[in-house]
Design a protein around this motif. Structure first.
Motif, PDB file in Angstrom:
ATOM      1  N   VAL A   9       0.741  -1.346   0.204  1.00 13.42           N
ATOM      2  CA  VAL A   9       0.373   0.040   0.372  1.00 13.42           C
ATOM      3  C   VAL A   9       0.454   1.113  -0.044  1.00 13.42           C
ATOM      4  O   VAL A   9       1.760   1.473   0.891  1.00 13.42           O
ATOM      5  N   PHE A  10       0.742   2.131  -0.681  1.00 10.76           N
ATOM      6  CA  PHE A  10       1.016   3.469  -0.513  1.00 10.76           C
ATOM      7  C   PHE A  10       0.738   4.425   0.028  1.00 10.76           C
ATOM      8  O   PHE A  10      -1.343   4.597  -0.157  1.00 10.76           O
ATOM      9  N   CYS A  11       0.870   4.747   1.042  1.00  9.40           N
ATOM     10  CA  CYS A  11      -0.439   6.101   1.436  1.00  9.40           C
ATOM     11  C   CYS A  11       0.340   7.398   1.853  1.00  9.40           C
ATOM     12  O   CYS A  11       1.269   7.548   1.466  1.00  9.40           O
ATOM     13  N   GLN A  12      -0.771   8.273   1.308  1.00  8.93           N
ATOM     14  CA  GLN A  12      -0.633   9.171   1.472  1.00  8.93           C
ATOM     15  C   GLN A  12      -0.765  10.144   2.198  1.00  8.93           C
ATOM     16  O   GLN A  12      -1.748   9.904   2.724  1.00  8.93           O
ATOM     17  N   VAL A  13       0.286  10.822   3.167  1.00  5.33           N
ATOM     18  CA  VAL A  13      -0.314  11.660   4.574  1.00  5.33           C
ATOM     19  C   VAL A  13      -0.050  12.916   4.697  1.00  5.33           C
ATOM     20  O   VAL A  13       0.438  13.618   3.884  1.00  5.33           O
ATOM     21  N   THR A  14      -1.462  13.545   5.036  1.00  7.89           N
ATOM     22  CA  THR A  14      -0.902  15.204   5.876  1.00  7.89           C
ATOM     23  C   THR A  14      -1.126  15.406   6.581  1.00  7.89           C
ATOM     24  O   THR A  14      -1.584  14.392   7.818  1.00  7.89           O
ATOM     25  N   LEU A  15       0.423  16.027   7.425  1.00  8.64           N
ATOM     26  CA  LEU A  15       0.650  16.435   8.590  1.00  8.64           C
ATOM     27  C   LEU A  15      -0.314  18.063   9.009  1.00  8.64           C
ATOM     28  O   LEU A  15      -1.062  18.495   8.431  1.00  8.64           O
ATOM     29  N   GLN A  16      -1.610  17.655  10.814  1.00  8.32           N
ATOM     30  CA  GLN A  16      -2.201  18.833  11.081  1.00  8.32           C
ATOM     31  C   GLN A  16      -1.414  19.924  10.987  1.00  8.32           C
ATOM     32  O   GLN A  16      -2.351  21.026   9.946  1.00  8.32           O
ATOM     33  N   VAL A  17      -0.444  20.263  10.987  1.00  9.16           N
ATOM     34  CA  VAL A  17       0.591  21.559  11.307  1.00  9.16           C
ATOM     35  C   VAL A  17       1.915  21.502  11.040  1.00  9.16           C
ATOM     36  O   VAL A  17       2.438  19.958  10.820  1.00  9.16           O
ATOM     37  N   HIS A  18       3.515  22.286   9.992  1.00 12.23           N
ATOM     38  CA  HIS A  18       4.249  21.693   9.498  1.00 12.23           C
ATOM     39  C   HIS A  18       5.205  22.365  10.872  1.00 12.23           C
ATOM     40  O   HIS A  18       5.842  23.393  10.548  1.00 12.23           O
ATOM     41  N   SER A  19       5.078  21.838  11.804  1.00 13.39           N
ATOM     42  CA  SER A  19       6.149  22.544  13.101  1.00 13.39           C
ATOM     43  C   SER A  19       7.089  21.327  13.087  1.00 13.39           C
ATOM     44  O   SER A  19       6.683  20.532  12.512  1.00 13.39           O
ATOM     45  N   LYS A  20       8.319  21.560  13.390  1.00 12.24           N
ATOM     46  CA  LYS A  20       9.221  21.169  13.298  1.00 12.24           C
ATOM     47  C   LYS A  20       9.039  19.921  14.749  1.00 12.24           C
ATOM     48  O   LYS A  20       9.232  18.816  13.737  1.00 12.24           O
ATOM     49  N   LYS A  21       8.521  20.193  15.608  1.00 17.82           N
ATOM     50  CA  LYS A  21       8.367  19.461  16.422  1.00 17.82           C
ATOM     51  C   LYS A  21       7.103  18.288  16.126  1.00 17.82           C
ATOM     52  O   LYS A  21       7.632  17.352  15.931  1.00 17.82           O
ATOM     53  N   LEU A  22       6.364  18.580  15.339  1.00 15.12           N
ATOM     54  CA  LEU A  22       5.655  17.705  14.782  1.00 15.12           C
ATOM     55  C   LEU A  22       6.205  16.571  13.837  1.00 15.12           C
ATOM     56  O   LEU A  22       5.864  15.442  14.027  1.00 15.12           O
ATOM     57  N   ILE A  23       6.986  17.234  12.990  1.00 15.68           N
ATOM     58  CA  ILE A  23       7.765  16.422  11.819  1.00 15.68           C
ATOM     59  C   ILE A  23       9.087  15.896  12.871  1.00 15.68           C
ATOM     60  O   ILE A  23       8.118  14.805  12.175  1.00 15.68           O
ATOM     61  N   THR A  24       9.365  15.957  13.312  1.00 16.73           N
ATOM     62  CA  THR A  24       9.973  15.556  14.353  1.00 16.73           C
ATOM     63  C   THR A  24       9.388  13.927  14.635  1.00 16.73           C
ATOM     64  O   THR A  24       9.909  13.049  14.569  1.00 16.73           O
ATOM     65  N   GLN A  25       8.257  14.389  15.621  1.00 20.75           N
ATOM     66  CA  GLN A  25       7.396  13.123  16.695  1.00 20.75           C
ATOM     67  C   GLN A  25       7.098  12.159  15.313  1.00 20.75           C
ATOM     68  O   GLN A  25       7.277  10.755  15.217  1.00 20.75           O
ATOM     69  N   PHE A  26       6.292  12.752  14.161  1.00 23.02           N
ATOM     70  CA  PHE A  26       6.386  12.012  12.573  1.00 23.02           C
ATOM     71  C   PHE A  26       7.251  11.209  12.191  1.00 23.02           C
ATOM     72  O   PHE A  26       7.009   9.999  12.109  1.00 23.02           O
ATOM     73  N   GLU A  27       8.398  11.664  12.244  1.00 19.53           N
ATOM     74  CA  GLU A  27       9.510  10.393  11.174  1.00 19.53           C
ATOM     75  C   GLU A  27       9.724   9.533  12.861  1.00 19.53           C
ATOM     76  O   GLU A  27      10.139   8.613  12.229  1.00 19.53           O
ATOM     77  N   ASN A  28      10.149  10.349  13.479  1.00 18.71           N
ATOM     78  CA  ASN A  28      10.395   9.013  15.474  1.00 18.71           C
ATOM     79  C   ASN A  28       9.752   7.708  14.851  1.00 18.71           C
ATOM     80  O   ASN A  28       9.788   6.964  15.178  1.00 18.71           O
ATOM     81  N   ALA A  29       8.359   8.636  14.666  1.00 21.89           N
ATOM     82  CA  ALA A  29       6.890   7.450  14.821  1.00 21.89           C
ATOM     83  C   ALA A  29       6.769   5.737  13.611  1.00 21.89           C
ATOM     84  O   ALA A  29       7.512   4.866  14.296  1.00 21.89           O
TER      85      ALA A  29
END
Length: 154
Positions: A68-88
């Motif tokens: 499956v190819f998933c297209q993911v959109t983040l809620q906000v483009h903050s450094k904190k959320l991007i880092t949390q997403f990538e770490n997860a």
């Protein structure tokens, strides 16, 4: 960093096609003796051009039937959320590829699971529960036309 020449390219192509090929076989194919061939491979490893060696497996033979190819959109483009997403997503074994991209969505994930039920579990319990995720679009692979990990070198 040393410049990669045509002989290095030949070595890299051979190793991409068969990483178990030994020094003697490679040397014979590129027209060098074993010592300079060995030295070149070690230089390519030390420079980070060759990052690792791996075995390529048939995913269906080990029960991984759904891609499956998933297209993911983040809620906000903050450094904190991007880092949390990538770490997860880094620790989710179902995700075999993650690309931060420009366009209509933020990330493209390649997800491999045994079946649709396991993908649904992954989506409901792992991916969609991440604080940073706003939207996920799933694209199911019907058949693999081409998948290649060998880079053509000049």
């Amino acid at each position: 960093m040393n410049k990669i020449d045509t002989i290095d390219n030949q070595i890299l192509m051979l190793l991409q096609q068969n990483s178990k090929m030994n020094i003697k076989e490679i040397a014979l194919k590129i027209g060098l003796t074993t010592t300079p061939t060995y030295d070149r491979i070690k230089r390519l490893e030390k420079s980070g051009t060759i990052t690792h060696y791996k075995a390529e497996i048939n995913r269906e033979k080990v029960g991984l039937n759904l891609v499956v190819f998933c297209q993911v959109t983040l809620q906000v483009h903050s450094k904190k959320l991007i880092t949390q997403f990538e770490n997860a997503i880094e620790i989710m074994p179902e995700i075999v590829g993650c690309f931060h991209i420009a366009g209509n969505f933020d990330y493209l994930l390649k997800v491999v699971t045994p079946n649709i039920k396991s993908y649904q579990f992954f989506l409901k319990n792992k991916l969609s529960v991440l604080e940073s995720v706003s939207n996920v679009q799933s694209n199911f692979v019907m058949s693999m036309v081409k998948e290649n990990t060998i880079y053509k070198l000049a």
